[in-house]
Design a protein around this motif. Structure first.
Motif: not given
Length: 193
Positions: A37, A109, A112-113, A165-172
């Protein structure tokens, strides 16, 4: 706080070997997520250490909360009674990983992580334990995704938290699984998997 100091603190409060292994899994996942990130030119060892320590200590009060029948305070119990003092950002991440109980909402981040990878490390461990060899080396991203869709499998692993991970970190999700699985595989001997 150094990593060694954090580990000593962890083992003062956690005695269950599986919880300690879970904490190690969260630590290595958090370090990997920090590297993913954070742009390379902005990375520094101090921040990566902070992310790792938040993963390592996220369940520090779990046994105390369980033994005192206060699981509703898991994530804040040792802070509220003054037993543990940590840097504010690490404390916030630990409180927020169980935000539905602590009332401390994830903001950064790092917050959220740990909220998302905490649950995923448990799911990945369960995936390894059902493999014939019970090893992380034989777990694939695809096999984790398949088990992710089976709600009865590792039912305690909160899929909604993982999907942050998708909604808050934008990682698929697929990439999030890959990052976490690869990190856990790198310490498979420490995890006994």
């Amino acid at each position: 706080m150094s990593r060694d100091e954090a580990y000593q603190l962890l083992t003062k409060y956690l005695k269950n070997k599986n919880l300690i292994k879970h904490s190690l899994a969260a630590e290595t996942a958090m370090r990997a997520l920090y590297r993913h990130l954070t742009p390379k030119d902005e990375q520094n060892p101090t921040d990566e250490e902070k992310w790792g320590i938040s993963g390592l200590l996220h369940d520090i009060d779990y046994e105390v909360a369980q033994e005192s029948n206060q699981l509703d305070k898991h994530g804040k119990l040792l802070f509220e009674n003054g037993e543990v003092n940590l840097p504010k950002d690490i404390e916030h991440a630990i409180r927020s990983h169980n935000y539905t109980m602590t009332g401390t909402n994830p903001e950064s981040k790092m917050d959220w992580s740990i909220t998302a990878c905490d649950q995923l490390t448990g799911l990945i461990t369960a995936c390894a334990l059902v493999r014939p060899d019970k090893k992380l080396a034989s777990v694939t991203v695809e096999s984790v995704q398949k088990k992710f869709g089976q709600k009865a499998f590792a039912a305690g692993a909160n899929r909604e938290s993982i999907m942050l991970c998708e909604n808050e970190l934008h990682i698929p999700l697929e990439k999030f699984i890959e990052i976490t699985l690869t990190a856990m595989q790198s310490i498979s001997s420490e995890l006994g998997l």
